[in-house]
Write a protein that holds these residues in place. Structure first.
Motif, PDB file in Angstrom:
ATOM      1  N   VAL A  92       0.844  -1.202   0.000  1.00  0.00           N
ATOM      2  CA  VAL A  92       0.000   0.000   0.000  1.00  0.00           C
ATOM      3  C   VAL A  92       0.878   1.251   0.000  1.00  0.00           C
ATOM      4  N   LYS A  93       1.942   1.219   0.798  1.00  0.00           N
ATOM      5  CA  LYS A  93       2.837   2.392   0.798  1.00  0.00           C
ATOM      6  C   LYS A  93       3.390   2.598  -0.620  1.00  0.00           C
ATOM      7  N   TYR A  94       3.808   1.511  -1.238  1.00  0.00           N
ATOM      8  CA  TYR A  94       4.375   1.599  -2.590  1.00  0.00           C
ATOM      9  C   TYR A  94       3.384   2.246  -3.552  1.00  0.00           C
ATOM     10  N   TRP A  95       2.190   1.687  -3.616  1.00  0.00           N
ATOM     11  CA  TRP A  95       1.249   2.124  -4.657  1.00  0.00           C
ATOM     12  C   TRP A  95       0.680   3.518  -4.366  1.00  0.00           C
ATOM     13  N   VAL A  96       0.270   3.750  -3.128  1.00  0.00           N
ATOM     14  CA  VAL A  96      -0.363   5.044  -2.817  1.00  0.00           C
ATOM     15  C   VAL A  96       0.664   6.176  -2.933  1.00  0.00           C
ATOM     16  N   CYS A  97       1.833   5.979  -2.323  1.00  0.00           N
ATOM     17  CA  CYS A  97       2.811   7.083  -2.309  1.00  0.00           C
ATOM     18  C   CYS A  97       3.362   7.353  -3.700  1.00  0.00           C
ATOM     19  N   LYS A  98       3.481   6.314  -4.512  1.00  0.00           N
ATOM     20  CA  LYS A  98       3.993   6.555  -5.864  1.00  0.00           C
ATOM     21  C   LYS A  98       2.908   7.114  -6.786  1.00  0.00           C
ATOM     22  N   SER A  99       1.637   6.920  -6.444  1.00  0.00           N
ATOM     23  CA  SER A  99       0.548   7.488  -7.259  1.00  0.00           C
ATOM     24  C   SER A  99       0.419   8.992  -7.041  1.00  0.00           C
ATOM     25  N   ALA A 100       0.785   9.443  -5.840  1.00  0.00           N
ATOM     26  CA  ALA A 100       0.423  10.810  -5.443  1.00  0.00           C
ATOM     27  C   ALA A 100       1.045  11.906  -6.320  1.00  0.00           C
ATOM     28  N   PRO A 101       2.353  11.859  -6.649  1.00  0.00           N
ATOM     29  CA  PRO A 101       2.889  12.990  -7.423  1.00  0.00           C
ATOM     30  C   PRO A 101       2.185  13.187  -8.776  1.00  0.00           C
ATOM     31  N   GLY A 102       1.969  12.106  -9.529  1.00  0.00           N
ATOM     32  CA  GLY A 102       1.299  12.214 -10.828  1.00  0.00           C
ATOM     33  C   GLY A 102      -0.134  12.694 -10.658  1.00  0.00           C
ATOM     34  N   PHE A 103      -0.780  12.208  -9.617  1.00  0.00           N
ATOM     35  CA  PHE A 103      -2.163  12.605  -9.364  1.00  0.00           C
ATOM     36  C   PHE A 103      -2.227  14.108  -9.077  1.00  0.00           C
ATOM     37  N   LEU A 104      -1.308  14.586  -8.253  1.00  0.00           N
ATOM     38  CA  LEU A 104      -1.346  16.007  -7.873  1.00  0.00           C
ATOM     39  C   LEU A 104      -0.989  16.902  -9.057  1.00  0.00           C
ATOM     40  N   GLU A 132      12.364 -10.743  -8.152  1.00  0.00           N
ATOM     41  CA  GLU A 132      12.688  -9.310  -8.078  1.00  0.00           C
ATOM     42  C   GLU A 132      12.459  -8.617  -9.414  1.00  0.00           C
ATOM     43  N   ARG A 133      12.720  -9.355 -10.496  1.00  0.00           N
ATOM     44  CA  ARG A 133      12.617  -8.771 -11.841  1.00  0.00           C
ATOM     45  C   ARG A 133      11.203  -8.238 -12.107  1.00  0.00           C
ATOM     46  N   VAL A 134      10.192  -8.917 -11.595  1.00  0.00           N
ATOM     47  CA  VAL A 134       8.808  -8.502 -11.866  1.00  0.00           C
ATOM     48  C   VAL A 134       8.124  -7.979 -10.605  1.00  0.00           C
ATOM     49  N   ALA A 135       8.911  -7.686  -9.586  1.00  0.00           N
ATOM     50  CA  ALA A 135       8.301  -7.342  -8.289  1.00  0.00           C
ATOM     51  C   ALA A 135       7.428  -6.089  -8.368  1.00  0.00           C
ATOM     52  N   ARG A 136       7.870  -5.082  -9.109  1.00  0.00           N
ATOM     53  CA  ARG A 136       7.053  -3.860  -9.181  1.00  0.00           C
ATOM     54  C   ARG A 136       5.677  -4.154  -9.785  1.00  0.00           C
ATOM     55  N   MET A 137       5.670  -4.942 -10.858  1.00  0.00           N
ATOM     56  CA  MET A 137       4.402  -5.251 -11.525  1.00  0.00           C
ATOM     57  C   MET A 137       3.487  -6.033 -10.578  1.00  0.00           C
ATOM     58  N   ALA A 138       4.072  -7.007  -9.897  1.00  0.00           N
ATOM     59  CA  ALA A 138       3.271  -7.854  -9.007  1.00  0.00           C
ATOM     60  C   ALA A 138       2.769  -7.058  -7.796  1.00  0.00           C
ATOM     61  N   VAL A 139       3.630  -6.223  -7.225  1.00  0.00           N
ATOM     62  CA  VAL A 139       3.211  -5.470  -6.030  1.00  0.00           C
ATOM     63  C   VAL A 139       2.141  -4.450  -6.402  1.00  0.00           C
ATOM     64  N   GLU A 140       2.271  -3.852  -7.569  1.00  0.00           N
ATOM     65  CA  GLU A 140       1.224  -2.915  -8.010  1.00  0.00           C
ATOM     66  C   GLU A 140      -0.111  -3.647  -8.147  1.00  0.00           C
ATOM     67  N   LYS A 141      -0.075  -4.831  -8.753  1.00  0.00           N
ATOM     68  CA  LYS A 141      -1.328  -5.599  -8.915  1.00  0.00           C
ATOM     69  C   LYS A 141      -1.902  -5.981  -7.546  1.00  0.00           C
ATOM     70  N   LEU A 142      -1.012  -6.370  -6.630  1.00  0.00           N
ATOM     71  CA  LEU A 142      -1.479  -6.736  -5.286  1.00  0.00           C
ATOM     72  C   LEU A 142      -2.192  -5.554  -4.624  1.00  0.00           C
ATOM     73  N   ALA A 143      -1.605  -4.364  -4.741  1.00  0.00           N
ATOM     74  CA  ALA A 143      -2.222  -3.177  -4.131  1.00  0.00           C
ATOM     75  C   ALA A 143      -3.543  -2.847  -4.819  1.00  0.00           C
ATOM     76  N   LEU A 144      -3.591  -2.996  -6.141  1.00  0.00           N
ATOM     77  CA  LEU A 144      -4.834  -2.689  -6.867  1.00  0.00           C
ATOM     78  C   LEU A 144      -5.946  -3.644  -6.448  1.00  0.00           C
ATOM     79  N   VAL A 145      -5.608  -4.926  -6.292  1.00  0.00           N
ATOM     80  CA  VAL A 145      -6.631  -5.895  -5.865  1.00  0.00           C
ATOM     81  C   VAL A 145      -7.078  -5.561  -4.436  1.00  0.00           C
ATOM     82  N   ALA A 146      -6.125  -5.217  -3.579  1.00  0.00           N
ATOM     83  CA  ALA A 146      -6.492  -4.864  -2.197  1.00  0.00           C
ATOM     84  C   ALA A 146      -7.386  -3.620  -2.183  1.00  0.00           C
ATOM     85  N   ALA A 147      -7.125  -2.678  -3.088  1.00  0.00           N
ATOM     86  CA  ALA A 147      -7.965  -1.478  -3.169  1.00  0.00           C
ATOM     87  C   ALA A 147      -9.368  -1.846  -3.647  1.00  0.00           C
TER      88      ALA A 147
END
Ligand SMILES: Cc1cc2nc3c(=O)[nH]c(=O)nc-3n(C[C@H](O)[C@H](O)[C@H](O)COP(=O)(O)OP(=O)(O)OC[C@H]3O[C@@H](n4cnc5c(N)ncnc54)[C@H](O)[C@@H]3O)c2cc1C
Length: 547
Positions: free
Chosen positions: A384-396, A483-498
């Motif tokens: 959640v920290k990864y996805w929310v905090c990285k979304s904020a600059p583009g959103f703002l 590790e190679r696909v960790a960003r993609m997987a963690v983003e999907k995990l956060a999206l599903v949790a959302a």
């Protein structure tokens, strides 16, 4: 309408001030109701009115336009190591402390307060972040420090009467003589922040206490009354409690070198510091430094996500408010179909983000009584920290663009929010580090993590793209080169949790979120989604009533 020398001023939106930040935010009201019930709704509304007032907005502006100053020496050359803040900063601190933002999740003995305290504090923190985030740094660290101090019940017992107070006491005096106190943290050194095992600061036993010598490259909120610091003791990297004053009342050997000149977060001071045989007490066993301080860090990570969600909410509210008052080509911006698509997609993003962070805080509330919720908290906090905090600059940035040129100037709050937004992703574990932490949770607590993924599967059953996303998460994070696909997987995990969190509040919006974010039916930027007029109308009505 006012007159300037050559013209009338019109077609400008009124200030978005003197609003109730709680009641006007139906997604927040819904997320609190779903997780902590409605009993505190009127208290939260009172908090929302207070923090939504023009007076609080003015304090936020002044605290940032008058950043703190380091007074290293006095006029005669004696060391002072004192940081001066604008009175507005102190007022913000006092208001936050009065509301218990720095301690309301703890009972008088330092244990969890229970009864939805995490969600209720998070709702307040989310609203305060919409007004001023810099001062929330020491507020966050103070609250989080209790998690690490729990390893030493005797020390915690001595601190709690002062830590548990809702008074803000900015006087420069030993913590034991104060009405209230704050605690910071020092981990990052020049040679490494993520890799704290590379810390060079040394700790030597001195009979009942330690003497610490070395430096910290970032140590925020230097006027805190004590710091939890990492240093190399004979038994390995260890956590220490380092007060500003020694027990005999002398100023401790904590020498500030300078303050950072930062992109944002300007009301908050972040120091570079040298310790010269500074007095400190050991916290936890020698060699257990990371295990001890991680209890603090997991709570600060939670707050990073809440604050970023609050910043996004503020961006949405200002954008929507402006668009409802500003006319272009004889029509309000908010009635132009293309702008409605942008605003509605932003509203959907914030609704899901709000539901997600409040559901995470609910897991914190339940963790001590439910192993599954404890596992949810462990696995999802970094995601959640990864996805929310990285979304904020583009959103703002997008929110800013909704206000056109007015969004880009410093008199408005959006420029400040935009400069603030990246820091939550960088500190307390940067993006990649959060992804590695999700991998760590999956490998070390594999069964518990699998249980969480199964729960998420049930909670999102039937939502477009959710099952496929979870299969991707489970498969890729198990693979040898995860590790190679960790960003993609963690983003999907956060999206599903959302999507799961939103599904418990509003099934239609959860389906819309899943369709656009998980099933791939959306372009790269906000607004590049095929939302119907009715979906836009409903999203915007929930986001902000017409004011
Ligand atoms: C305004 C501000 C205030 C701060 N206040 C404090 C404070 O009060 N106390 C404190 O202790 N620290 C503080 N920090 C420091 C902050 O926590 C660190 O900057 C952060 O942890 C990153 O450490 P670093 O700067 O050493 O970067 P590095 O550790 O060098 O990381 C650089 C990049 O490499 C990535 N990376 C690291 N390891 C890996 C890996 N194995 N694989 C892939 N990528 C990797 C990171 O994600 C990051 O993007 C503050 C920072 C800022 C900006």
């Amino acid at each position: 309408m006012t007159h300037a020398a050559t013209h009338e001023v019109f077609n400008q939106s009124p200030a978005f001030e003197d609003v109730d930040l709680f009641t006007c935010d139906q997604p927040l009201v819904g997320a609190v109701k779903a997780t902590a019930g409605q009993a505190a709704a009127s208290e939260l509304a009172a908090f929302g009115r207070h923090w939504g007032s023009a007076a609080m907005a003015e304090r936020g502006r002044l605290a940032n336009e008058n950043p703190p100053k380091l007074r290293t020496f006095d006029a005669k050359g004696f060391r002072r190591d004192h940081v001066e803040f604008h009175p507005s900063y102190h007022e913000l601190m006092a208001h936050s402390a009065h509301a218990g933002l720095h301690n309301s999740t703890w009972a008088a003995n330092g244990g969890p307060a229970g009864q939805g305290a995490e969600v209720l504090r998070a709702a307040r923190f989310f609203m305060a972040a919409q007004v001023e985030t810099g001062h929330l740094c020491p507020i966050t660290m103070t609250r989080a420090a209790v998690g690490a101090l729990a390893v030493d019940p005797e020390l915690l017992g001595r601190l709690m009467p002062v830590l548990g107070s809702r008074a803000y006491d900015p006087s420069f005096a030993p913590w034991s003589a104060k009405r209230g106190m704050t605690i910071g943290m020092g981990m990052t050194e020049k040679q490494g922040g993520t890799d704290v095992r590379a810390n060079m600061t040394r700790a030597e036993g001195a009979g009942g206490h330690y003497r610490i010598t070395g430096h910290k490259w970032f140590m925020s909120a230097p006027m805190c009354d004590a710091f939890l610091v990492l240093a190399q003791a004979p038994g390995g990297l260890t956590c220490f409690f380092m007060p500003r004053f020694t027990p005999d009342g002398q100023v401790n050997a904590i020498h500030f070198q300078r303050l950072k000149d930062k992109l944002g977060n300007r009301s908050n001071a972040s120091s570079e510091v040298e310790f010269t045989e500074a007095y400190a007490l050991r916290l936890g066993a020698e060699g257990r430094g990371i295990a001890t301080i991680i209890q603090m860090v997991s709570l600060t990570r939670q707050d990073c996500a809440i604050a970023s969600a609050g910043l996004m909410r503020s961006g949405l509210a200002h954008a929507l408010h402006h668009a409802r008052h500003r006319s272009v080509f004889q029509k309000h911006l908010a009635d132009q179909p293309l702008m409605r698509s942008v605003l509605a997609d932003m509203a959907l993003q914030v609704e899901a983000t709000t539901a997600l962070v409040m559901r995470l805080c609910h897991a914190f509330d339940l963790a001590s009584s439910s192993a599954l919720e404890a596992a949810r908290m462990r696995l999802l906090t970094p995601a959640v920290k990864y996805w929310v905090c990285k979304s904020a600059p583009g959103f703002l940035y997008e929110a800013m663009e909704c206000l056109g040129g007015n969004g880009y100037v410093e008199e408005g709050i959006l420029a400040r929010h935009y400069r603030e937004a990246p820091v939550n992703a960088i500190w307390e574990g940067s993006g990649n580090v959060m992804c590695l932490d999700v991998l760590r949770a999956l490998s070390r607590e594999h069964e518990a993590a699998r249980g969480v993924i199964e729960v998420l599967r049930n909670e999102t059953a039937g939502l477009p793209g959710a099952a496929e996303a979870l299969s991707f998460v489970a498969n890729s994070l198990r693979s040898a080169d995860s590790e190679r696909v960790a960003r993609m997987a963690v983003e999907k995990l956060a999206l599903v949790a959302a999507a799961a969190a939103l599904n418990a509040i509003d099934a239609d919006h959860a389906a819309l979120f899943a369709t656009t974010r998980l099933a791939g039916d959306r372009g790269e930027f906000l607004g590049a989604a095929d939302l119907t007029s009715e979906q836009c109308r409903r999203l915007l009505a929930r986001a902000l009533p017409e004011i």
